[in-house]
Design an enzyme around this catalytic site. Structure first.
Site, PDB file in Angstrom:
ATOM      1  N   PRO A 151       1.876  -1.129   5.187  1.00 29.37           N
ATOM      2  CG  PRO A 151       0.365  -0.116   3.715  1.00 29.37           C
ATOM      3  CD  PRO A 151       1.649  -0.899   3.751  1.00 29.37           C
ATOM      4  CG  ASP A 152      -2.944  -2.441   8.389  1.00 28.35           C
ATOM      5  OD1 ASP A 152      -3.022  -1.257   8.762  1.00 28.35           O
ATOM      6  OD2 ASP A 152      -3.809  -2.989   7.701  1.00 28.35           O
ATOM      7  CB  SER A 153       4.014  -4.082   8.888  1.00 27.01           C
ATOM      8  OG  SER A 153       4.593  -2.784   8.922  1.00 27.01           O
ATOM      9  CG  LEU A 156      -3.033  -6.381  12.343  1.00 26.69           C
ATOM     10  CD1 LEU A 156      -4.121  -6.411  13.408  1.00 26.69           C
ATOM     11  CD2 LEU A 156      -3.642  -6.555  10.958  1.00 26.69           C
ATOM     12  CB  SER A 221      -5.740   0.760   8.026  1.00 26.36           C
ATOM     13  OG  SER A 221      -4.668   0.139   7.366  1.00 26.36           O
TER      14      SER A 221
END
Length: 453
Positions: A151-153, A156, A221
């Protein structure tokens, strides 16, 4: 499992056999359920199930039990431990296979995850990360599992240089191929509809190797509505198609999107509600699953420790929600065929204390370790009076270096490491606690902690 083995070498017949063994069906040509069918696996030993079992008389228990604990959510692999991850995965996926259900894992160990924010941590470097991923693949042993990768890799990247982005993309692409070769259905980070544009997210997904994966997931998220996420997903799929990447599907996190949208953190917001209950029967050929990627009731990290189960959050999310399609009572004891968990308990090197008024105490645990390094967690506790700020110091052992800190601000003077509170966790009421964590090289431990208020 070789990290360079291409998933294209798997034949269709072999894939069908793997899916049948795991109780998973490939819904070829079906417009009613994406590419998968079956029942999602509900882990009987989740944080919410344990809370329900331990609090039968709590006024919130019936609500939390019927609307949250009764439902499947993904199992997070977020503690970096090379020695135990294979057995952890094998135990979990094996229990799902024995139940004839479809397991889902969220893999969360990329270096510099969350850009050092509330959920910081992960592997110390990309080489050890790939070793960790290979352990996960060995634990799958060809049993089809939904993998929500990092997640978010991809959404973000503000803390990464261009070279670091390239290195991360290569790591994600290698991880995707490794897990695909082990029988997984792999979905990469798609952000959410209020973050990057669909075209930009598609570009990032392409750079990170989605061509070798099964698709992407969104909303892990945030709290955007399913309608917004579906529209966003179609834009991403269209943009991927324009890049020559076709045949991908979307997964949507519906664990907390039944109420208000807005900022990313749900720890303080009472307008959130659970959304659609988890299912592979989506009724949309472009969507493989509605999943609870972020388990409802587990904190985001702005008010409570990230990942900790908070019954107030769970009850708030469940209030006003419809009853689930099925209300299987939560099982509080793992099946008899499930081997015991082999992860060793964290080693406590500093006892929890009850400091006097106006002071603070600190307790340390080693949450994971590996050759040449470790991850530590420190709990700060206020005494009999309120604390407006705190700092924790200890003497570094020979060869010990702190490389990353979250939940606090690090300074090092000679052999003394000091972590001061972050802007959001310095004020503590009497008896209240705050946490920070760190990754360090060298021998594990932080003995002789001194807390100053």
């Amino acid at each position: 499992m070789s990290p360079t083995l291409s998933p294209r070498r798997l034949t269709l017949a072999a894939t069908a056999l793997v899916c049948a063994a795991a109780g998973v069906g490939l819904a070829a040509g079906s417009a009613s359920a994406g590419t998968l069918s079956g029942t999602l696996y509900r882990d009987p030993d989740t944080a919410v199930a344990r809370w329900v079992a331990a609090n039968p008389g709590d006024s919130r228990t019936a609500l939390i039990s019927s609307r949250i604990a009764s439902q499947p959510a993904t199992r997070w692999l977020s503690n970096f431990n090379l020695s135990t991850v294979q057995s952890e995965v094998s135990t979990y996926v094996g229990a799902a296979a024995a139940a004839g259900q479809v397991p889902a894992l969220t893999v969360y160990g990329i270096p510099n995850r969350d850009c050092g924010g509330a959920s910081a941590g992960g592997a110390p470097d990309l080489t050890q990360y790939q070793t960790w991923v290979s352990g996960i693949a060995r634990g799958l042993a060809g049993r089809t599992t939904l993998i929500l990768l990092e997640p978010d890799s991809i959404a973000l990247q503000t803390c990464l240089s261009s070279g670091e982005i390239t290195a991360r993309n290569q790591a994600l692409a290698t991880a995707t191929r490794t897990l695909k070769a082990a029988g997984a259905k792999v979905y990469l980070d798609g952000g959410h509809s209020a973050w990057n544009s669909g075209a930009e997210q598609a570009r990032r997904l392409a750079d990170a190797g989605i061509a070798d994966g099964d698709g992407f997931y969104t909303n892990a998220s945030n709290f955007q509505s399913t309608a917004n996420e579906t529209a966003f997903g179609r834009t991403v799929l269209s943009s991927l198609s324009g890049r020559g990447i076709t045949g991908k599907r979307q997964v949507i996190d519906t664990s907390r999107n039944g109420g208000a949208a807005g900022d990313w953190c749900g720890d303080d917001n009472t307008d959130r509600r659970i959304g659609r209950y988890p299912t592979l029967d989506t009724g949309d050929a472009s969507i493989d699953a509605y999943l609870w990627i972020k388990p409802p009731g587990e904190a985001d990290g702005c008010r409570y420790a990230a990942g900790s189960f908070q019954p107030d959050l769970a009850a708030s999310l469940a209030t006003g929600a419809s009853n689930p399609p099925t209300t299987t009572p939560p099982t509080t004891t793992p099946p008899a065929t499930t081997p015991p968990v082999t992860t060793p308990p964290p080693t406590t090197t500093t006892p929890t204390t009850n400091p006097p008024a106006g002071a603070c105490g600190a307790a340390y645990v080693t949450s994971s370790s590996w050759q040449g390094g470790f991850q530590g967690q420190v709990t700060v506790k206020a005494g009999g009076g309120a604390v407006s700020g705190w700092s924790v110091s200890w003497t570094l052992a020979a060869g010990q270096t702190v490389n990353q800190v979250w939940g606090g601000v690090l300074s090092v003077s000679g052999s003394t490491a000091t972590v001061r509170n972050a802007a959001w966790n310095g004020s503590l009421q009497p008896g209240a606690t705050a946490e920070f964590g760190f990754i360090a090289s060298g021998p594990a431990g932080a003995p002789g902690l001194t807390c100053t208020a």
